[in-house]
Design an enzyme around this catalytic site. Structure first.
Site, PDB file in Angstrom:
ATOM      1  CG  ASP A 470     -25.319  29.014 129.309  1.00  0.00           C
ATOM      2  OD1 ASP A 470     -25.886  30.055 129.665  1.00  0.00           O
ATOM      3  OD2 ASP A 470     -24.103  28.967 129.034  1.00  0.00           O
ATOM      4  CG  PHE A 471     -30.506  27.083 124.770  1.00  0.00           C
ATOM      5  CD1 PHE A 471     -29.288  26.988 124.134  1.00  0.00           C
ATOM      6  CD2 PHE A 471     -31.384  26.008 124.652  1.00  0.00           C
ATOM      7  CE1 PHE A 471     -28.926  25.867 123.403  1.00  0.00           C
ATOM      8  CE2 PHE A 471     -31.051  24.887 123.917  1.00  0.00           C
ATOM      9  CZ  PHE A 471     -29.814  24.809 123.288  1.00  0.00           C
TER      10      PHE A 471
END
Length: 793
Positions: A470-471
């Protein structure tokens, strides 16, 4: 030698001191043995044995107990200096509690012996230790870990006063302009007189967030046009105020939207009398109906055009002022799709992306980006990340491609190049990507440049390959012209990310300006998953809060929770920023909040300084086989289990914190930094925020210890040499000297805020105002509805 039969109170005191010391020793021995078995430090076992022996002897009223306690303090001091050097907060964590205990034990010595010399020595040692403890406590009220690169700062030009003829006196877009600058050339408020700023007026929206009633948060950055200040609320109201008095002029309420994610970070402004067409044949735009309008996104996926003067819907836009953005999206379950950021006005277009709910299931709503005619609401073009053949309407009755990377933060626009810049998230769900398509992987966690005329990609740059963390690419891209020594400029784009990296690109081509290296990264072994062999490391720009952790970086408010953090660290898999998730517990640092998040950056073009705020919160997490997830369990968007329905795995996530609710790595937990965009150097970095309004176990400490707390929200830079920021975990709006990072002013707010400060000058009064919306912040249950304007007397 014992003192003979002491009084009842003395017996109780020495007995309690002995028991507490012995229990502390047992805790250290048990936890330390576990840590040593994991391959960690052996200090806690040795220290625990010393404390246990000390406690037993003190309980028996033996002087040797006090001597052993002193030996423990000396041993701990030597170990702490070896472990972390002279860093204040790491030493404070290791030594303060034990030193404070030593003071009590020293003054207990008269209860343990009749020896006058021993009593005198104990009194002297206790006094010295007490002075040291008081000095350490006082030192906790001073900022530590400050970085100031004087050589770089010295090259910055002297601050110059703005030219009234060219000043940007208003705030007409979410970041002040379409370049993500958050800069004002106004210079009435300066580092010399900012101390005189006072509240000029306060207004109230009447819609404070109700804690516990859905996922709502006030994160609005207001707009200011002419005599009007525009504020939107989490509960989907848009309000106009007079900029000099705060008096409400009109209000439009679009309904509360949804109950899963209620935000209004910003709105957009369009003036048909001044806009240029970017599509089709040039011609005069229709100006007979609501030529000045606001584009207002709602929580249930509508885009409303509001007359900026009356607060009424613009009748010629869409269906009586409304375009339903769920059209062409296929099935959209309640709460699964909405706008979380301000639309982008580019010429005669209004462009929107959209936020989708993370991690609930596969095939979530599409991540399509669409451009509408800003006058009529007609769909002009669409970019579908999953299908390059789509140019406008979807090519299937099922709608645009589902589950594709989306654009949930603000976009930027370069009118000269005719390019719109999109920061993308990754395809959902986040933490298992074995079923993602090649197109998902092409555009996920990237900056994508689209031609504004037709929405076709011109280039893309990926900040994370095959993102499993979830970067997302977060923050509105900063478009900035870097001056070269030969007098030319390089059109640059700076993008910050949750990884704590800053990517500096040529915005014409997407090619790096500062070095970026593809480095090998750890590989996982989850069945069905695939892993990128390398990731792009931005080596030519400073990293912010993304150092690789080691055991000695573990922290805690006391040695006891520090020990638990060490155990958790050593019992987890961790190989740096890109440690892949697996069935075993792994640490992710920075976590999925960042690093840097949606607030973006601000910049001062007179000094080439870009200002970046960050948060430093890690996660520990692991994949959960779908068969092991209890039936009917719902996902949590924040911490806990996320089901990722339709995948072979769900995911369990928890904050990497001590049992007291303190981040496990050493402070600071949030900073404000200045980066020179010409030299690519870090000029200064300071911790931001105190524990006054937060603390262990969620209890406000009430003390202004500038430890540096996680930040979330935008900053504001001014030509006079100031940076304003309020997105901290204490309730303050602060001003910093932009050349040095020195905090030179702050004002207490009624509640916290994640909103961005803005500034403008009133044509009527000539005053420069600074305005902030204070509605609350996630760490505190206190919420408000305050719009506060400051000015000089």
């Amino acid at each position: 030698m014992a003192t003979g039969k002491p009084g009842r109170l003395a017996r109780v005191w020495t007995g309690a001191a002995g028991i507490v010391t012995a229990l502390a020793g047992l805790y250290f021995i048990a936890g330390g043995a576990w840590l040593a078995w994991l391959g960690g430090s052996g200090y806690f076992v040795i220290g625990g044995l010393l404390l246990l022996a000390s406690g037993v002897l003190i309980f028996r009223r033996r002087l040797g107990g006090a001597i052993l306690f002193g030996i423990t303090l000396i041993f701990t001091t030597v170990w702490a200096l070896w472990d972390v050097g002279l860093q204040f907060w790491p030493l404070f964590s290791r030594l303060f509690a034990l030193a404070a205990g030593s003071v009590l034990i020293a003054f207990t010595v008269p209860l343990l012996t009749r020896d006058r010399k021993a009593r005198a020595w104990a009194k002297g040692v206790g006094t010295v230790l007490a002075v040291g403890v008081v000095a350490a406590f006082a030192g906790a009220f001073q900022p530590h870990g400050i970085i100031r690169n004087s050589d770089v700062a010295a090259t910055a030009p002297v601050v110059k006063k703005g030219n009234p003829a060219t000043e940007n006196t208003h705030w007409g877009a979410w970041s002040g302009d379409n370049h993500g600058s958050r800069f004002s050339s106004l210079s009435d408020i300066t580092p010399d007189n900012v101390k005189d700023l006072k509240v000029a007026w306060t207004a109230h929206t009447g819609e404070p967030v109700i804690p516990g009633h859905g996922d709502a948060a006030d994160q609005n950055t207001p707009l200011q046009i002419g005599d009007d200040l525009f504020v939107c609320t989490a509960y989907t109201s848009l309000i106009a105020y007079d900029i000099d008095s705060g008096k409400e002029k009109w209000r439009y309420t679009a309904g509360r939207g949804n109950s899963t994610y209620q935000r209004c970070r910003g709105i957009a402004y369009f003036d048909a009398t001044a806009a240029k067409e970017v599509t089709g044949k040039p011609g005069a735009l229709e100006t007979s109906v609501s030529p000045q309008r606001l584009f207002f996104p709602t929580g249930d996926g509508r885009l409303v055009a509001i007359d900026a003067h009356t607060g009424k819907p613009a009748a010629n836009f869409g269906n009586n002022g409304i375009v339903d953005l769920k059209g062409g999206m296929g099935e959209v379950k309640p709460g699964y799709y909405q706008q979380s950021s301000a639309p982008l006005v580019a010429g005669n277009l209004v462009i929107v992306g959209g936020r989708v709910v993370d991690n609930f299931e596969v095939s979530e709503p599409p991540g399509v980006v669409r451009a509408y005619n800003a006058v009529t609401g007609e769909l002009v073009w669409a970019w579908d990340p999953g299908n390059p053949a789509v140019t406008r309407e979807p090519l299937s009755d099922k709608g645009y491609t589902r589950g594709t990377p989306n654009v949930w933060v603000a976009m930027s626009y370069d009118a000269k190049l005719g390019l719109v810049y999109l920061p993308t998230g990754n395809a959902t769900p986040d933490f298992y990507a074995g079923e993602r398509t090649a197109m998902d992987d092409k555009y996920g966690s990237s900056v994508v440049a689209l031609n504004v005329a037709d929405g076709r990609p011109a280039w893309s740059f990926q900040t994370v390959h095959h993102d499993l963390w979830d970067f997302d690419a977060t923050g509105q891209p900063l478009l900035y012209d870097i001056p070269n020594d030969d007098g030319s400029v390089t059109p640059a784009l700076a993008e910050v990310s949750k990884t704590g990296m800053i990517y500096l690109l040529d915005r014409r081509t997407g090619k790096p300006i500062a070095d970026i290296e593809e480095r090998p990264v750890p590989q996982g072994n989850a069945k069905g998953e695939r892993y990128s062999p390398t990731q792009p490391y931005s080596t030519g720009m400073p990293g912010i809060g993304n150092d690789v952790l080691k055991e000695s970086d573990m922290w805690g408010a006391t040695p006891f929770d520090q020990l638990m953090c060490r155990i958790r660290f050593k019992s987890s898999r961790y190989d740096g920023v890109f440690t892949p998730p697996g069935l075993d517990t792994a640490i992710q640092y920075p976590g999925s909040l960042g690093g840097m998040n949606w607030g973006g950056v601000s910049v001062d073009p007179t000094t080439n300084l870009m200002f970046v705020n960050d948060l430093r919160l890690g996660l520990y997490h692991y994949l959960v086989p779908a068969k092991d997830i209890p039936p009917g369990l719902g996902s949590s968007e924040e911490m806990g289990i996320v089901v990722q329905k339709g995948l072979p795995y769900g995911s369990m996530r928890q904050r990497f914190m001590s049992p007291l609710g303190v981040p496990c790595q050493a402070p600071p937990f949030g900073t404000l930094s200045a980066v020179d965009l010409k030299t690519h150097k870090l000029v200064w970095q300071v911790p931001v925020g105190t524990v006054q309004d937060t603390g262990p176990l969620g209890i406000s400490v009430g003390l202004q210890m500038p430890i540096g707390m996680p930040t979330l929200g935008p900053s504001l830079a001014t030509q006079s040499g100031l940076v304003f920021f309020a997105g901290t975990q204490d309730f303050y709006l602060r001003a910093y000297n932009s050349r040095t990072g020195e905090e030179i002013w702050k004002s207490r707010l009624p509640v916290g805020t994640q909103s961005g400060p803005i500034t403008y000058r009133s044509k009527k009064t000539g005053k420069q105002y600074v305005v902030i919306f204070a509605g609350g912040s996630p760490h505190s249950p206190k919420t408000g509805d305050d719009v506060i304007a400051y000015s000089l007397p």
